[in-house]
Design a protein around this motif. Structure first.
Motif, short mmCIF file in Angstrom:
data_model
loop_
_atom_site.label_atom_id
_atom_site.label_comp_id
_atom_site.label_asym_id
_atom_site.label_seq_id
_atom_site.Cartn_x
_atom_site.Cartn_y
_atom_site.Cartn_z
N UNK A 1 0.79 -1.24 0.00
CA UNK A 1 0.00 0.00 0.00
C UNK A 1 0.81 1.27 0.00
N UNK B 1 -0.43 6.69 11.43
CA UNK B 1 -1.46 7.16 10.50
C UNK B 1 -2.01 8.51 10.98
N UNK C 1 -7.68 2.35 0.73
CA UNK C 1 -6.80 3.30 1.41
C UNK C 1 -7.32 4.73 1.28
N UNK D 1 -2.52 10.45 -0.81
CA UNK D 1 -2.36 9.74 0.47
C UNK D 1 -2.64 8.26 0.27
N UNK D 2 -3.75 7.97 -0.44
CA UNK D 2 -4.14 6.58 -0.64
C UNK D 2 -3.12 5.81 -1.45
N UNK D 3 -2.44 6.50 -2.35
CA UNK D 3 -1.48 5.81 -3.20
C UNK D 3 -0.10 5.72 -2.58
N UNK D 4 0.24 6.66 -1.69
CA UNK D 4 1.61 6.72 -1.18
C UNK D 4 1.75 6.11 0.21
N UNK D 5 0.73 6.25 1.03
CA UNK D 5 0.88 5.83 2.42
C UNK D 5 -0.04 4.65 2.72
N UNK D 6 0.56 3.59 3.18
CA UNK D 6 -0.24 2.40 3.52
C UNK D 6 -1.04 2.67 4.78
N UNK D 7 -2.31 2.35 4.74
CA UNK D 7 -3.15 2.57 5.92
C UNK D 7 -3.93 1.31 6.21
#
Lengths: 284, 540
Positions: free
Chosen positions: A249, A261, B110, B277-283
C-alpha cells in the motif's frame, strides 16, 4: 513394656545371649576377643578410608569429563569477559550476575550474539541489543562451554532455521503467542516500567529460535512442549517472510497502525491541505 | 436546400429559456447564483470536510460491491501467502480479496480510510475556527449544535467502518466497545446483549454494523449536512470585520461563477490529496493484523486518531472500583471503565452542545452577530478553547502512550503518570498562557494604533538616548498620539502593510504578478533643517 520385662526375666541370662551372638558357639578368651575387635576396626577403617581416597577429588583428579576443544576456547573467553559477574565456574556472583549452570548454549548464544552480553550497564531496565563483542563462532564456543558445564536447551544446527516452516501457520502462531508484546508487525512494543519487547528486525533465525527456547529477560520460555520445533520453524518463517515482504500500500509507516497514521493525516494531510486552502483563498 | 443556421453564441441562453419555460427555475436559481460568500481561507475548512464526505461516499460505494459483512467461517485460499489455509470470517476474507485481487481495490480502501481521517480532522479544524471566532453566537447556535452532532456521528461512523474488516484490530476495538457497554449501570448488560445478539462476538454484529455504516449513519450524516448548509444559506455566512463590512451586509464573491469555480477547483485538490495519500501511504494493513481471534491482542493496538482520546482516557483512569452495598452480602460494582468511556464522552457531548447558550448567559449578550471576533479580543473564550484543546491533546497522546514510550525509550508507567498529572495541570496552564497572550496581543494592537508602526529606524537624540522612529497611522496630535479606534480587525504592524515598502514574499507563495513598487516619496529630513547623506545600497 512391663509385660515384656516379665517375659524377658523368664528367658536365658543376658550374658549368654550376648556371648552367642558375638563370638559364636566357641567361647574365646577375653584377650582374643579384644585383639579380633581391634583388627576388625582397623579393617573397617581401611575400607572406608581407602574407598574415600579412591573416589575423593584429589588435586590431580579429573572431576568432569574433559572439555571439548570448542568449550576450552569458550572457557578462556568466559574467564576473560564473563567471569567477573557470573563467577569463575559460572556459579553466579551474588548481586552481580546469575548462575549460568543449566541455562544451556541456546541462552548463551542469544545473549552474546546479539551483543546483550557482556552487559554494559546491567542496572538499566533491561539489557539491550548492541554491537556484539564476540563473533558468532566465539559465541558458540562460550555456549559450548556453558553447555558442557551444566547442560540446558540447545539450538539445532544450521543457519537457516526457517527451512520447512509453514508461513501461514507461523503467522497464526505468531499472532497468538508473540504479537501481544512484539506487535503484529514484529517491530516491538512497550512493557511496564521502561522494559520493552524489542523489534525483531535485526534478528536472525538462530536468535529467534534461541529466544523462544531460552526466554531471555522478560520473555517467557516457549519450550518444545509449548511450541514444537516445527512450530518454532513456522514462526521464524513467518517473521522472516514479513520482514522481506514489501508493503503493497505504499510507505508502510513502520507498520505501526493508527498512531503513525494519525501523524500522517495531520503532518502531511492537514498541513498540505492548509497550504492548498490558503493558496486557493487568495485567488479571486 | 436551405441550411439551418445555428447561432452557437445564443445556444446557452436559448437552452436556459427552454428549461425555464418548463421548470420555472430562473428566479430561485438567480437568487442562489447571486448568493455572496465572504472570502477567507478559514471559511474553507468546513468545505474540506464536505469534500472528504463526497469522496467517502464515492469510494465507499465501490467498496460495498466487493465487501461481504458475513461472519461465516471460511478458509482463505487467496493470493496472499502468509494467510493461505487460515480460517477466518467471510468479512475478513472479502477485505483481503478487495485488497489483493480486486483491481484498484487497495487504493480505494486506502483512499476511503484516509478520507475518513481527513473528514474528522477537517471537522475538528472547522469546529475550532467556528469556536475561536465566535461564529456560533446567535443566531447560529442551532448550526453549531448540528456541527457537534456531525462530529459524534462521524465518530460512530468511523468506528463502525474500522470494525467491519474483522481483522485483529477491529475485533479488539469491538471487544472494548462491548466492555464499555457492559460498564453502564443497570442497562449495560441488556444494551450489549441486544446489540451483539447474545455474547461477544456472536454472529450478528458485523451485519448490524455494516447496515449502520453504509446506510443508517451516512443517511443521518447526509441529512444533517444538508440542514447544516441550508441553515448556512438561510442565515448567511459570517464575515470578518473590515472596511465596509457590517452586521447587516455580506461582502464577498457571488456563488456563480466565482465561488462555484473556486469550490470546484478546491474539491479537485482535496480529491487529489486524498488520492495521493491513498497511493503513497499504507493505511490499515489488515493482512498484517490477521483475522480476529479472541486470544489475539497485539501490542500497539490503537483506534483511529479521533477515537484515540477515549483510549487515552481509559489508559489514564486509575483502577477505582465503586462498590455500593445493596443488602448484606451483596453489593453493586461500578467498574472504573464507566468513568472515562461513558461519563467523559457524555460530558464532552453536552458541554459543547450547550456552550453557545452558556456563553450568552455569562456575557449577557442576547444580540445577533454576523461579524466574527478575533480570538485575542475574547480572551476568556480563547483561553477556554485552549484549555479544551490541551485536555484533548493530553488524552490523545496518552492513547498512543505505549508507542511513544517504546519509540522514545520512556517508561510506560512514567507516560501514564505524566498523562494523569498532565491532564490536571496542562489545561489550566494553557488557559493562563492563552489569556496572557491574548491580552498582550490586544495591548500591542492598541499601542500601534496610538503610536504607529515600528520602522526599524533607530535615532540618537542629542542627549545620547536612542529611540525607535514610529510611523503614525494618522496625523498625530500634539502629544504625538493618534486616537484611532480599534476596528476588530488586523492592525498593520509592518511598513510594507502600509504600502511604504515592497510587500515581502512569504515562503514559496511567490506571486505571479510583480508587486507594485511603492510610490516614490519625498525625502523628509529627520530633524528640522538638518541635511543628511543618504545611505545607499550597492545599486549605484
Amino acid at each position: 513394656m512391663s509385660f515384656d520385662d516379665s517375659a524377658g526375666a523368664a528367658g536365658p541370662p543376658r550374658e549368654v545371649r550376648r556371648g552367642r551372638l558375638l563370638a559364636g558357639p566357641v567361647r574365646k578368651s577375653r584377650l582374643r576377643r579384644r585383639v579380633f575387635a581391634g583388627l576388625r576396626l582397623a579393617a573397617a577403617l581401611a575400607i572406608v578410608g581407602g574407598t574415600y581416597t579412591a573416589f575423593a577429588p584429589g588435586s590431580q583428579a579429573q572431576d568432569t569429563p574433559k572439555l571439548s576443544d570448542a568449550a576450552q576456547i569458550g572457557k578462556r573467553q568466559y574467564d576473560q569477559s564473563c567471569a567477573t559477574c557470573h563467577g569463575p565456574n559460572a556459579q553466579g556472583v551474588e548481586g552481580r550476575g546469575p548462575s549460568l549452570i543449566g541455562v544451556g548454549s541456546a541462552n548463551v548464544e542469544f545473549q552474546v550474539e546479539t551483543g546483550r552480553m557482556p552487559a554494559a550497564r546491567p542496572q538499566q531496565a533491561q539489557v539491550e541489543r548492541k554491537q556484539p563483542m564476540f563473533t558468532t563462532a566465539q559465541a558458540q564456543q562460550i555456549g559450548a562451554y556453558i553447555q558442557e558445564l551444566g547442560g540446558g536447551p540447545q539450538l539445532p544446527s544450521g543457519e537457516n532455521l526457517r527451512a520447512g516452516g509453514d508461513v501461514a501457520e507461523g503467522g497464526r502462531l505468531f499472532r497468538v503467542n508473540c504479537a501481544s508484546c512484539h506487535a503484529f508487525s514484529a517491530n516491538g512494543g512497550a512493557l511496564s516500567s521502561g522494559k520493552f519487547a524489542p523489534s525483531l528486525e535485526p534478528s536472525t533465525d538462530r536468535q529467534i529460535y534461541a529466544a523462544m527456547l531460552s526466554g531471555p529477560q522478560n520473555m517467557p520460555v516457549f519450550g518444545d512442549n509449548q511450541l514444537t520445533p516445527q512450530e518454532k520453524r513456522d514462526i521464524i518463517a513467518y517473521i522472516q517472510y514479513q520482514k522481506h515482504d514489501k508493503d503493497p500500500g505504499g510507505f508502510g509507516l513502520a507498520r505501526y497502525g493508527p498512531v503513525p497514521e494519525a501523524l500522517v493525516i495531520f503532518l502531511v494531510g492537514m498541513v498540505s491541505i492548509m497550504f492548498v486552502t490558503i493558496w486557493i483563498a487568495g485567488k479571486s | 436546400m436551405k441550411r439551418r443556421k445555428i447561432d452557437i453564441a445564443a445556444l446557452p441562453a436559448k437552452a436556459g429559456a427552454e428549461i425555464d419555460d418548463r421548470l420555472q427555475v430562473s428566479s430561485p436559481l438567480r437568487r442562489l447564483f447571486n448568493k455572496v460568500f465572504p472570502d477567507h481561507w478559514s471559511f474553507l475548512l468546513g468545505e474540506i470536510a464536505l469534500y472528504s464526505f463526497v469522496i467517502l461516499l464515492l469510494t465507499g460505494t465501490f467498496l460495498t460491491l466487493w465487501f461481504d459483512p458475513s461472519m461465516q467461517e471460511v478458509t482463505y485460499d487467496g493470493t496472499y501467502t502468509p494467510l493461505k489455509g487460515i480460517e477466518m470470517s467471510r468479512a475478513y476474507e472479502s477485505s483481503l480479496t478487495l485488497s489483493f485481487e480486486v483491481r484498484g481495490g487497495l487504493i480505494m480502501r486506502q483512499m476511503h480510510h484516509w478520507a475518513a481521517l481527513l473528514f474528522m480532522a477537517a471537522i475538528v479544524a472547522h469546529m475550532l475556527r467556528v469556536f475561536f471566532t465566535g461564529a456560533f453566537r446567535k443566531p447560529r447556535e442551532l448550526n453549531w449544535i448540528i456541527g457537534v452532532l456531525l462530529f459524534w456521528l462521524g465518530f460512530v461512523e468511523g468506528f463502525a467502518g474500522y470494525s467491519l474488516p474483522d481483522d485483529a484490530l477491529s475485533g479488539t476495538g469491538l471487544r472494548i466497545a462491548h466492555a464499555i457497554m457492559l460498564s453502564i449501570p443497570v442497562v449495560g448488560t441488556w444494551v450489549a446483549t441486544s446489540l451483539f445478539g447474545g455474547e461477544f462476538p456472536g454472529h450478528e454484529i458485523l451485519g448490524r454494523l455494516y447496515i449502520a455504516h453504509v446506510l443508517l449513519v451516512p443517511a443521518i450524516l447526509l441529512g444533517l449536512i444538508a440542514a447544516h448548509m441550508g441553515l448556512l444559506v438561510k442565515q448567511k455566512h459570517t464575515q470578518w470585520p473590515g472596511p465596509g463590512r457590517t452586521d447587516h451586509n455580506v461582502v464577498g464573491i457571488r456563488m456563480f461563477p466565482g465561488f462555484a469555480a473556486k469550490a470546484g477547483g478546491f474539491f479537485m485538490l482535496v480529491f487529489g490529496l486524498v488520492a495521493l495519500l491513498g497511493g503513497l501511504f499504507q493505511i490499515n494493513p489488515v493482512w498484517l493484523f490477521g483475522p480476529y481471534e479472541a486470544a489475539v491482542v497485539s501490542a500497539a493496538s490503537q483506534p483511529d486518531w479521533y477515537v484515540m482520546f477515549l483510549d487515552g482516557s481509559t489508559r489514564l483512569m486509575p483502577p477505582w472500583e465503586a462498590r455500593f452495598p445493596l443488602w448484606p452480602g451483596h453489593h453493586y460494582t461500578l467498574p472504573p471503565l464507566f468513568w472515562p468511556t461513558v461519563v467523559l464522552p457524555g460530558v464532552l457531548t453536552m458541554l459543547p452542545l450547550f456552550y453557545p447558550f452558556i456563553e450568552a448567559r455569562f456575557t449577557k449578550d442576547k444580540r445577533a452577530h454576523h461579524l466574527l471576533q478575533r480570538p485575542r479580543d475574547v480572551p476568556t473564550r480563547t483561553a477556554l478553547g485552549a484549555m479544551a484543546v490541551s485536555f484533548y491533546l493530553v488524552l490523545l497522546l496518552s492513547g498512543a502512550n505505549d508507542v511513544i514510550a517504546y519509540k522514545f525509550h520512556i517508561s510506560l508507567n512514567a507516560m501514564t503518570w505524566a498523562g494523569r498529572i498532565g491532564l490536571l495541570i496542562v489545561p489550566p496552564l494553557a488557559y493562563w498562557l492563552t489569556y496572557r497572550a491574548c491580552l498582550g496581543l490586544q495591548q500591542h494592537d492598541r499601542e500601534v494604533l496610538a503610536h504607529g508602526v515600528e520602522t526599524g529606524i533607530i535615532k540618537r537624540l542629542p542627549d545620547g538616548r536612542f529611540v525607535e522612529v514610529h510611523q503614525p497611522l494618522a496625523v498625530p496630535d500634539a502629544h504625538g498620539h493618534t486616537e484611532l479606534p480599534y476596528a476588530g480587525w488586523v492592525v498593520p504592524k509592518k511598513m510594507n502593510r502600509l504600502g511604504a515598502l515592497v510587500p515581502t514574499v512569504k515562503g514559496f507563495f511567490f506571486p505571479i504578478e510583480e508587486p507594485a513598487k511603492p510610490a516614490p516619496q519625498e525625502e523628509r529630513p529627520v530633524g528640522a533643517g538638518t541635511s543628511r547623506e543618504e545611505i545607499t545600497s550597492s545599486k549605484k
